[in-house]
Scaffold this motif. Structure first.
Motif, short mmCIF file in Angstrom:
data_model
loop_
_atom_site.label_atom_id
_atom_site.label_comp_id
_atom_site.label_asym_id
_atom_site.label_seq_id
_atom_site.Cartn_x
_atom_site.Cartn_y
_atom_site.Cartn_z
N UNK A 138 15.00 -0.50 47.58
CA UNK A 138 13.98 -1.52 47.80
C UNK A 138 13.85 -1.83 49.28
N UNK A 139 14.99 -2.02 49.94
CA UNK A 139 14.98 -2.32 51.37
C UNK A 139 14.42 -1.15 52.17
N UNK A 140 14.80 0.06 51.78
CA UNK A 140 14.33 1.24 52.51
C UNK A 140 12.83 1.41 52.39
N UNK A 141 12.29 1.30 51.16
CA UNK A 141 10.85 1.47 50.98
C UNK A 141 10.07 0.34 51.65
N UNK A 142 10.63 -0.86 51.65
CA UNK A 142 9.97 -1.97 52.35
C UNK A 142 9.92 -1.70 53.85
N UNK A 143 11.02 -1.22 54.39
CA UNK A 143 11.09 -0.92 55.82
C UNK A 143 10.10 0.17 56.20
N UNK A 144 10.04 1.23 55.38
CA UNK A 144 9.10 2.33 55.65
C UNK A 144 7.66 1.83 55.56
N UNK A 145 7.40 0.97 54.58
CA UNK A 145 6.06 0.42 54.44
C UNK A 145 5.65 -0.43 55.63
N UNK A 146 6.59 -1.23 56.13
CA UNK A 146 6.29 -2.06 57.30
C UNK A 146 6.02 -1.19 58.52
N UNK A 147 6.78 -0.11 58.65
CA UNK A 147 6.53 0.81 59.77
C UNK A 147 5.15 1.44 59.67
N UNK A 148 4.76 1.82 58.45
CA UNK A 148 3.45 2.44 58.27
C UNK A 148 2.33 1.47 58.63
N UNK A 149 2.50 0.20 58.28
CA UNK A 149 1.47 -0.79 58.64
C UNK A 149 1.45 -1.04 60.14
N UNK A 150 2.63 -0.97 60.76
CA UNK A 150 2.71 -1.21 62.21
C UNK A 150 2.02 -0.10 62.99
#
Length: 226
Positions: free
Chosen positions: A191-203
């Motif tokens: 969950x933490x990993x996919x959230x982090x990757x998602x935040x990077x993609x939005x950034x």
């Protein structure tokens, strides 16, 4: 979308069964009885060979012949039987897996093994099932020769040989992959990993439905599944 997900899972399954990702396979090979000479084989035996990318299975028919389910792209590209009958290379095999086209074909033990040692009837111990009569095993294998629906996860060479020898199609490799996938999903670090990757993609790509929705939906699904 479901087809794309299934394709992704199948490619992941293929990578998960590369020989260098399977330390248990080398131990199994050391414990199994290896045979290089087909005079040791009997009609109806289940043969197993570690090929470059995966473990391959077949049923011995006698007279140095093996029936095995083999993904192969060449029958899609040509009807030249002499070309198709040649030993399937790893390139042909991989393209056949991707295209989901396979044949139950009969090859010599040498072509089936493709330079690897042959393991004999190891699944009798692994599955702890009584094999069918040898003639019935060979009959089932011979009856299925030709084109057959193929799926890396749900209808592969292991399903073929277990159906022929034990009467029920199972794949221990598929079961192992599903268990591994389940453990990954249930690990809350996913969950933490996919959230982090998602935040990077939005950034880096900007906030848009294509980036924002996966960022929230995928971690939520993993959280609920765990």
């Amino acid at each position: 979308m479901l087809d794309s997900l299934a394709l992704l899972l199948e490619k992941t399954f293929l990578l998960a069964h590369l020989n260098f990702f399977s330390p248990a396979s080398s131990k199994r090979e050391r414990c199994a009885k290896r045979r290089e000479d087909s005079t040791y084989f009997e009609r109806g035996d289940l043969l197993e060979v570690p090929r470059t990318l995966l473990t391959h299975f077949g049923i011995y028919l006698g007279d140095n012949k093996v029936a095995h389910l083999m993904p192969d792209i060449l029958p899609v590209l040509t009807s030249n039987k002499s070309q198709i009958q040649k030993a399937v290379t790893n390139k042909r095999l991989l393209l056949g897996v991707i295209y989901k086209y396979a044949l139950v074909r009969v090859d010599t033990v040498e072509d089936f093994a493709y330079g690897s040692p042959v393991l004999l009837n190891t699944m009798d111990t692994t599955l702890r099932r009584q094999p069918l009569a040898a003639e019935e095993v060979a009959r089932r294998a011979g009856k299925l020769i030709g084109h057959i629906p193929y799926s890396l996860l749900w209808n592969n060479c292991e399903h073929f040989v277990t159906y022929c020898r034990y009467g029920t199609a199972v794949s221990l490799q598929t079961e192992q992959f599903c268990e591994s996938l389940k453990s990954v999903i249930r690990d809350q670090r996913s969950v933490l990993l996919t959230t982090f990757i998602g935040m990077l993609s939005m950034f880096f790509l900007g906030i848009a439905p294509s980036t924002a929705l996966p960022t929230f939906i995928i971690p939520f699904i993993l959280w609920m599944a765990g």
